[in-house]
Design a protein around this motif. Structure first.
Motif, PDB file in Angstrom:
ATOM      1  N   UNK B   3       0.833  -1.201   0.000  1.00 23.85           N
ATOM      2  CA  UNK B   3       0.000   0.000   0.000  1.00 23.85           C
ATOM      3  C   UNK B   3       0.868   1.250   0.000  1.00 23.85           C
ATOM      4  N   UNK B   7      -2.758   5.595  -0.549  1.00 26.99           N
ATOM      5  CA  UNK B   7      -3.839   4.629  -0.324  1.00 26.99           C
ATOM      6  C   UNK B   7      -4.225   4.585   1.150  1.00 26.99           C
ATOM      7  N   UNK B   8      -3.216   4.600   2.003  1.00 25.38           N
ATOM      8  CA  UNK B   8      -3.502   4.589   3.446  1.00 25.38           C
ATOM      9  C   UNK B   8      -4.323   5.814   3.812  1.00 25.38           C
ATOM     10  N   UNK B  11      -7.939   5.282   2.721  1.00 27.30           N
ATOM     11  CA  UNK B  11      -8.651   4.349   3.603  1.00 27.30           C
ATOM     12  C   UNK B  11      -8.964   5.043   4.930  1.00 27.30           C
ATOM     13  N   UNK B  12      -7.971   5.775   5.425  1.00 26.22           N
ATOM     14  CA  UNK B  12      -8.169   6.476   6.695  1.00 26.22           C
ATOM     15  C   UNK B  12      -9.304   7.489   6.573  1.00 26.22           C
ATOM     16  N   UNK B  13      -9.433   8.090   5.416  1.00 22.95           N
ATOM     17  CA  UNK B  13     -10.525   9.040   5.214  1.00 22.95           C
ATOM     18  C   UNK B  13     -11.870   8.317   5.215  1.00 22.95           C
ATOM     19  N   UNK B  14     -11.947   7.183   4.525  1.00 29.77           N
ATOM     20  CA  UNK B  14     -13.185   6.389   4.533  1.00 29.77           C
ATOM     21  C   UNK B  14     -13.576   6.020   5.961  1.00 29.77           C
ATOM     22  N   UNK B  15     -12.585   5.716   6.772  1.00 32.65           N
ATOM     23  CA  UNK B  15     -12.822   5.289   8.153  1.00 32.65           C
ATOM     24  C   UNK B  15     -12.880   6.488   9.100  1.00 32.65           C
ATOM     25  N   UNK B  16     -12.788   7.694   8.569  1.00 34.13           N
ATOM     26  CA  UNK B  16     -12.767   8.924   9.369  1.00 34.13           C
ATOM     27  C   UNK B  16     -11.805   8.791  10.555  1.00 34.13           C
ATOM     28  N   UNK B  17     -10.598   8.420  10.207  1.00 34.67           N
ATOM     29  CA  UNK B  17      -9.580   8.163  11.203  1.00 34.67           C
ATOM     30  C   UNK B  17      -8.420   9.104  10.954  1.00 34.67           C
ATOM     31  N   UNK B  18      -8.169   9.970  11.912  1.00 30.62           N
ATOM     32  CA  UNK B  18      -7.046  10.878  11.762  1.00 30.62           C
ATOM     33  C   UNK B  18      -5.738  10.104  11.932  1.00 30.62           C
TER      34      UNK B  18
END
Lengths: 486, 95, 478
Positions: B3, B7-8, B11-18
C-alpha cells in the motif's frame, strides 16, 4: 483468614457453612487487590463501595434462606462488559469517560446469581491484542514473571485470577482472548459455543466471533460460572434458545471410551519444543484416565489466521464506527467542522493496533477488494468449519497446545503485528468455527505456565468441562500459584 | 500487496480516522505486511464454496411489534459530549 | 433533436409498526427530541438489533400486492458511512438479497391507457435520525427519534417516460401502501418519500444516458416540477456540448431548481457486508399465507368490482378507488342510500369532491358523513326532494345544520307531490301566459321548459318536476 487461595466452589461452601460472610470475603479480596494487585495493573476500575453493598445484600439473601450456589462469591468483569453506573472503558481512551447506562446480559445474570463484582479488569484496547499491551491503561504484567505479558485480550482477568486477587472473572474470546491468557497465566478458561452466552452489553469487536466465557482456576468453577452466564436472551439475535445443561452434574463422568483427536497441524512447525513436551505429558495423563487418542487432520489450519485477520478487522471496522464523538465517549477539543470532529476524535482516542485493524478492515470491505478479501475469507471460513465438523465424526474432542509458546516478554512482539497474530494460531480456528474450547494449566516450560486446549463439538461444553475436571482431579497444575502471589 | 501512503490516507478518510503524517510510513508498511500475510487465502480453491457468515446455522428470530422502551434521555445524555434542548450537538452540517 | 426521458423511482415508505425495526422504542411521530431513541437506536456500545416481526409481515404484504417474488431467504447488510444522524456509522439495510423482488404495478396514463411499471425490488431498512440546523449558532442538533423507524425502500425499473408517469406511479404506490395499511402515507411528516433517477437519451437510442439522482421530492407537485426542471437542465447541458455528471442533486422547491449536493465530489464506498448481528430471514409458505389472509381488497380489484357491482364507468370507479378511505366512504353512501350506486358516485365525485377541494379537506375530515349523504340521497329517490333542492340540503349539511331530514324540515324544502296543488299551479301558469300557450300549440314545443320553470318558481322549487312535466304536457295538448 486466608481465603484468596480458595476456588469458587470452596468459597461457596465456606459461605454456606458460615465460615465467613460475603462482606468479610469481599473486604479480604479488595484488600488483596489494593496491596498486591497494583504491581500487575490487572484492574482498570475497582468498585469497592458497590462491591461491599452487593456483599451485604448477598449476606442478607443468605440469612433469608435465598442463597444460590454463587451468592456472595466475588467476581471481576473484563472491562468490555457494560456495567450500569460504572465506567466501561474497553481498555480505550475512547471510553475513558463512559459510564454505562445499562448492564450487559452476563453482568445481569451474575448479579442475579448473587455474585459480588469487585471491578473491571484490564484488557487490550477493544479486545484487539494478544498481550494486553494495547490497553490505554498500560500493560498488565504476568503474575508468574512480571517481565512477561499475561496474554490477551482478557489479560487483566487472567492475571487477577492467577494472582489470587479474585476467584473468578469474566472474559471474552474473539480469536483466543480467554484461552490464550488463561494458558499464559496458568488458569482455566472456557470459550463457549458461539451463541451460548448472550453478547448483549458486551462491546463488540467482531460480532460473528465474539463470545463471553468464564475464567477461573478449575474446570469445576468454570462449570458453575457458565451455568450462571449462559442462557437465552431475546436481545441478541445470535443467542440460541436452548436449555442450559447442568454442567456441574456431568463433571465426574468416566472418561473411559472417550476419543480425543490430535490434529497433526497443531504439533508442527512453530510449536516450542518444551511446550510440546508439556502437552505430551498431558496426553499421557488423559490416556491414564481411559481416553483413546488418534491423529486427525485439520488441513486448512494454516489459513485460519489469515482468514481471521480479514474477517475480524472487517467486522471491527464497522462495529467501531459508532465511536464518533457524538453521543458518548471521547470528543476532541474544538473541532473545526464535522470531519475534523470525526477524524480527530477517532484519531486521538484509538490506539495504534485498533487503528491498524480499522484500516485493514476498511480496505478489505472497500469497492474492488471485497471479493478478494472478505468474501474469500468467508469461504475459507466454511472450509475451516467443515474440517472440524468432519473431525467430530471421528472423535469426541480435539486436543492440542493453546499457544505455540509460553508468555513472551513485554515489548518483544510489539513491533511486528503479524508475529503477534501468530500467537493465536491454535485458538483462532475455533472462533471461526464457533466451537467451544477450554484451556487448562498442564505444566511449565521456560519457567512459565503452559496451557492445553481442548476443543468440543458445538454445544458440547459439558464434555470439555468433564474431561478437564477429571484431569484436574489427578493433577495439581491448576493449584500452583505464582510464588509472589501464593 | 503493497500500500502506498496515499492509499492509506484514502482508507483512513473512509474510516474517518485521523492519522498523523509522520505515522503514514509505518502504517503503510504494517498494513502491507498484514495484507501480504492474508494473501495466503488465495492459495486455496474456493470456487465451489459458499461463504460462511455465521458459525451456527440459525435463522433470524423475530420480535413481536411491541413498544417496550421508555424515555431514558436524561440518563443517555448524561454521557454525551455536547447536548442542548435534548439534542446532540455537532459542528454545523452543511448540505 | 427529440429526446426521451427515462425515470426510475426509489420510494421510502415508513412502515406503520408500533415499535422500531430493531428495537422496542416507539415510532410515534412528534415526540420531544431523543425521547424515543432507546439504547439500540442510539447505537450505545454493546447493544444489538432484533428484527420486528410486523415489519417483515408488512413487506410480505407489499410483495403480494405487487406480484413480487417473496424471497425465501433474505439477508440484512450494513451500509457504512459517517453522518451525525446515523448513530452506528452504518445503516442496516438489505443489499444482495432483498425481502421481495421482481414485481409490477399498472398505472393509468392520461389518455386512458394503462402502463406496466416494473418493480426491481423492495427491501427493509432502518431510517436515520434528523439534523436540525435552525435555532443554533454554528452547530447542528441531532434528534434520533426517527432513527430505527422501519422503511420499505421500493425500487422501480427505469420504466417511466415522463414526469406525469412518475407522478402516476408514485400515486399508485402511495394508494397501495395506504390500502395495505402498511404506511400512513403522510408526506409532510416524511412517512412517504421519494428519490428519482432521471436521464435523457435521443429518441430511438437503446443505451441509457447518464442519470442524476434527485433527492427530497416530498410532494406529488414537487416531483413533477423537479423532474421537468432536471430534464430541461440535462437537455441544455447536452445540447450545449456538455456532459451530464452522475451525481446526487437536491430539489429546492422555493427556487424550483435542482442543485448538486456535494461540492467536493466524493465517490461513495459504502462497504456493504452482511450484518453479523443479524441472521438470515427465512419466510415460509405459512408466513405468506398469513399475510395473504390479512390482505384487503386492492385498488385494481376494487375498481373492477365497482364497475360490475354498481355499474360505474372505469373513470368513476378509478376515482372512487384512488384511496381506501374514499372507496369506503362511497360504499357507505351506497348502502345508506338504499343501493343507489350511480347516484352515489355522482354525488361523491361531483358535489362532495368539489366541496372537499374548495375547503382543502381530506375525505376523513368531511363535515358530511357518508351515512348522512346516503340518507339525503334516499330523500331524492323517494321524491321528498328534487335533485336541485338536494344541493341546498347538502350545503346546509356541510355547514353543520343537521341531517337531511332535519334540514328539509327546518327549511320546509319538502317537495310538493300533491296532484291537486300541482294542478292548481299548472293551471295558473297556463292562464297567465296565453301567448306562450298559443306558440306552444303552434308547434314550439321547447316552450315546455318555460312553463316548467314558471311552475317551479311558483312552488319555490318544491314541486315534483316529473309530475309538473307530465301535467303540463297533458294540459297544453288539450
Amino acid at each position: 483468614m486466608s481465603v484468596h487461595d480458595k476456588t469458587v466452589s470452596e468459597l461457596a461452601a465456606g459461605l454456606a457453612a458460615g465460615d465467613y460472610s460475603s462482606e468479610e470475603l469481599t473486604r479480604a479480596c479488595l484488600q488483596r487487590i489494593r496491596e498486591q494487585g497494583s504491581a500487575l495493573n490487572a484492574f482498570i476500575t475497582v468498585t469497592e463501595e458497590q462491591a461491599l453493598d452487593a456483599a451485604r445484600v448477598a449476606d442478607q439473601q443468605r440469612a433469608a434462606g435465598r442463597a444460590g450456589p454463587l451468592t456472595g462469591v466475588p467476581v471481576a468483569h473484563k472491562d468490555i462488559f457494560c456495567t450500569r453506573g460504572v465506567r466501561t472503558s474497553c481498555g480505550s481512551r475512547m471510553l475513558d469517560n463512559f459510564v454505562s447506562p445499562y448492564d450487559a446480559h452476563v453482568v445481569e445474570r451474575l448479579n442475579a446469581a448473587g455474585m459480588v463484582s469487585l471491578g473491571k479488569t484490564n484488557m487490550d484496547e477493544f479486545a484487539m491484542g494478544s498481550s494486553n499491551e494495547t490497553s490505554y491503561y498500560g500493560p498488565v504484567k504476568n503474575p508468574w514473571d512480571t517481565r512477561a505479558v499475561p496474554g490477551g485480550s482478557s489479560g487483566g482477568s487472567a492475571a487477577a485470577v492467577a494472582a489470587r486477587l479474585v476467584p473468578a472473572a469474566t472474559g471474552t474470546d474473539t480469536g483466543g482472548s480467554i484461552r490464550q491468557p488463561a494458558a499464559l497465566c496458568g488458569i482455566t478458561g472456557l470459550k463457549p459455543t458461539y451463541g451460548r452466552v448472550s453478547r448483549y452489553g458486551m462491546i463488540a469487536f467482531a460480532s460473528s466471533l465474539d463470545q463471553a466465557g468464564p475464567m477461573a482456576r478449575t474446570a469445576e468453577d468454570c462449570a458453575l460460572l457458565l451455568e450462571a452466564m449462559a442462557g437465552f436472551d431475546r436481545r441478541d439475535s445470535t443467542c440460541v434458545d436452548q436449555p442450559v445443561p447442568r454442567y456441574g452434574e456431568a463433571l465426574n463422568r468416566d472418561l473411559d471410551g472417550l476419543t480425543i483427536g490430535l490434529p497433526k497441524e497443531y504439533f508442527g512447525e512453530g510449536l516450542d519444543a518444551d511446550v510440546a513436551r508439556v502437552v505430551d505429558a498431558a496426553i499421557e495423563e488423559y490416556r491414564k484416565l481411559g481416553v483413546a487418542f488418534r491423529e486427525i487432520s485439520l488441513k486448512n489450519t494454516a489459513l485460519a489466521v489469515p482468514a481471521y485477520y480479514v474477517i475480524a478487522p472487517a467486522e471491527c471496522s464497522s462495529n467501531l464506527s459508532r465511536f464518533d464523538g457524538v453521543r458518548f465517549g471521547y470528543r476532541c477539543e474544538n473541532p473545526r467542522d464535522l470531519e475534523d470532529l470525526y477524524k480527530r476524535s477517532r484519531g486521538e482516542a484509538f490506539g495504534a493496533e485498533v487503528k491498524r485493524r480499522i484500516l485493514v478492515g476498511t480496505y478489505a470491505l472497500s469497492a474492488g477488494y471485497y471479493d478478494a478479501y472478505y468474501l474469500k475469507a468467508q469461504k475459507v471460513r466454511r472450509l475451516i468449519r467443515d474440517d472440524f465438523l468432519a473431525a467430530f465424526n471421528q472423535v469426541d474432542l480435539i486436543l492440542g497446545p493453546t499457544s505455540p509458546t509460553v508468555a513472551f516478554n513485554l515489548g518483544e512482539r510489539a513491533d511486528d503485528p503479524v508475529s503477534m497474530y501468530l500467537s493465536d494460531v491454535y485458538t483462532i480456528a475455533v472462533n471461526l468455527a464457533g466451537l467451544p474450547g477450554i484451556s487448562h494449566p498442564a505444566g511449565f516450560a521456560h519457567g512459565r505456565p503452559v496451557g492445553v486446549q481442548l476443543i468440543g463439538a458445538h454445544f458440547d461444553e459439558a464434555r470439555l468441562l468433564n474431561a478437564v475436571h477429571r484431569y484436574q482431579q489427578v493433577t495439581d497444575w491448576h493449584t500452583r500459584a505464582p510464588e509472589a502471589f501464593a | 500487496m503493497s500500500l502506498s501512503n496515499e492509499q492509506v490516507e484514502n482508507i483512513a478518510h473512509l474510516a474517518r480516522l485521523g492519522v498523523n503524517e509522520q505515522d503514514l510510513d509505518t502504517y503503510a508498511v504494517n498494513l502491507s505486511r498484514i495484507l501480504e500475510f492474508v494473501e495466503a487465502l488465495g492459495t486455496v480453491d474456493t470456487s465451489a464454496v459458499e461463504p460462511l457468515a455465521h458459525p451456527i446455522d440459525m435463522v433470524q428470530r423475530l420480535r413481536p411489534d411491541e413498544v417496550t422502551e421508555s424515555d431514558q434521555r436524561a440518563l443517555f445524555q448524561s454521557v454525551a459530549p455536547s447536548v442542548e434542548g435534548g439534542l446532540y450537538l455537532v459542528p454545523r452540517v452543511i448540505e | 433533436m427529440a429526446w426521451e426521458v427515462v425515470i426510475g423511482l426509489e420510494i421510502h415508505a415508513q412502515l406503520a409498526t408500533r415499535s422500531k425495526i430493531f428495537s422496542g422504542a416507539s415510532t410515534a411521530y412528534g415526540a420531544e427530541p431523543n425521547t424515543q431513541a432507546c439504547a439500540v437506536d442510539l447505537g450505545l456500545p454493546g447493544v444489538l438489533p432484533v428484527l420486528n416481526a410486523e415489519a417483515v409481515n408488512m413487506a410480505i404484504k407489499f410483495g403480494l400486492a405487487t406480484g413480487c417474488t417473496i424471497a425465501p431467504r433474505s439477508v440484512f447488510a450494513r451500509k457504512n458511512y459517517f453522518y451525525p444522524d446515523l448513530p452506528k456509522g452504518y445503516q442496516i439495510s438489505q443489499y444482495e438479497l432483498p425481502i421481495v423482488h421482481s414485481g409490477e404495478v399498472l398505472i393509468a396514463l392520461e389518455d386512458g391507457r394503462s402502463k406496466r411499471v416494473g418493480l426491481t425490488r423492495a427491501h427493509l431498512e432502518e431510517d436515520a435520525g434528523k439534523s436540525l440546523h435552525e435555532g443554533f449558532e454554528g452547530v447542528t442538533g441531532i434528534d434520533l427519534n426517527r432513527a430505527g423507524t422501519p422503511l420499505l425502500e421500493i425500487v422501480s425499473e427505469p420504466d417511466m417516460r415522463s414526469a406525469k408517469e412518475a407522478v402516476a406511479y408514485m400515486r399508485k404506490i402511495h394508494s397501495l401502501v395506504r390500502y395495505l395499511g402498511i404506511c400512513d402515507g403522510n408526506m409532510q411528516e416524511g412517512s412517504f418519500r421519494c428519490d428519482a433517477n432521471v436521464s435523457v437519451r435521443p429518441k430511438g437510442q437503446e443505451e441509457l444516458g447518464t442519470r442524476t439522482e434527485l433527492k427530497n421530492l416530498n410532494s406529488f407537485r414537487f416531483i413533477e416540477r423537479a423532474i421537468n426542471f432536471e430534464v430541461e437542465r440535462q437537455i441544455d447541458v447536452i445540447e450545449s456540448g456538455g456532459q451530464v455528471v452522475q451525481e446526487t442533486r437536491l430539489y429546492d422547491a422555493d427556487r424550483n431548481e435542482t442543485r448538486s449536493m456535494r461540492t467536493k465530489e466524493e465517490a461513495n464506498d459504502y462497504r456493504y457486508f452482511p450484518d453479523p448481528d443479524l441472521l438470515p430471514v427465512e419466510i415460509g409458505e405459512a408466513d405468506i399465507q398469513r399475510a395473504r389472509a390479512e390482505l384487503p381488497e386492492l385498488p385494481d380489484a376494487k375498481r373492477q368490482r365497482f364497475m360490475e357491482q354498481y355499474g360505474l364507468s372505469e373513470s368513476d370507479a378509478g376515482q372512487l378507488t384512488a384511496s381506501r378511505e374514499l372507496a369506503d366512504y362511497y360504499e357507505t353512501v351506497v348502502e345508506a342510500s338504499g343501493g343507489e350506486g350511480k347516484l352515489s358516485a355522482n354525488w361523491v365525485i361531483v358535489e362532495l369532491g368539489g366541496a372537499l377541494n374548495r375547503d382543502d379537506l381530506d375525505i376523513a375530515d368531511s363535515p358530511v358523513s357518508a351515512a348522512r349523504l346516503g340518507g339525503m340521497l334516499r330523500r331524492i329517490t323517494d321524491n321528498t326532494i328534487s335533485g336541485k333542492i338536494a344541493k341546498d340540503v347538502f350545503d346546509a349539511m356541510w355547514r353543520g345544520e343537521g341531517d337531511a331530514d332535519a334540514v328539509i324540515e327546518a327549511k320546509g324544502l319538502k317537495q310538493v307531490t300533491d296532484a291537486g296543488a300541482i294542478e292548481a299551479m299548472v293551471d295558473e301558469a297556463i292562464a297567465a301566459n296565453p301567448k306562450q300557450v298559443e306558440q306552444y300549440k303552434a308547434g314550439k314545443e321547447k316552450l315546455l321548459g318555460f312553463f316548467v320553470g314558471q311552475v317551479m318558481k311558483a312552488s319555490k322549487g318544491k314541486a315534483n318536476p316529473a309530475q309538473v312535466n307530465e301535467l303540463l304536457k297533458k294540459k297544453l295538448s288539450d
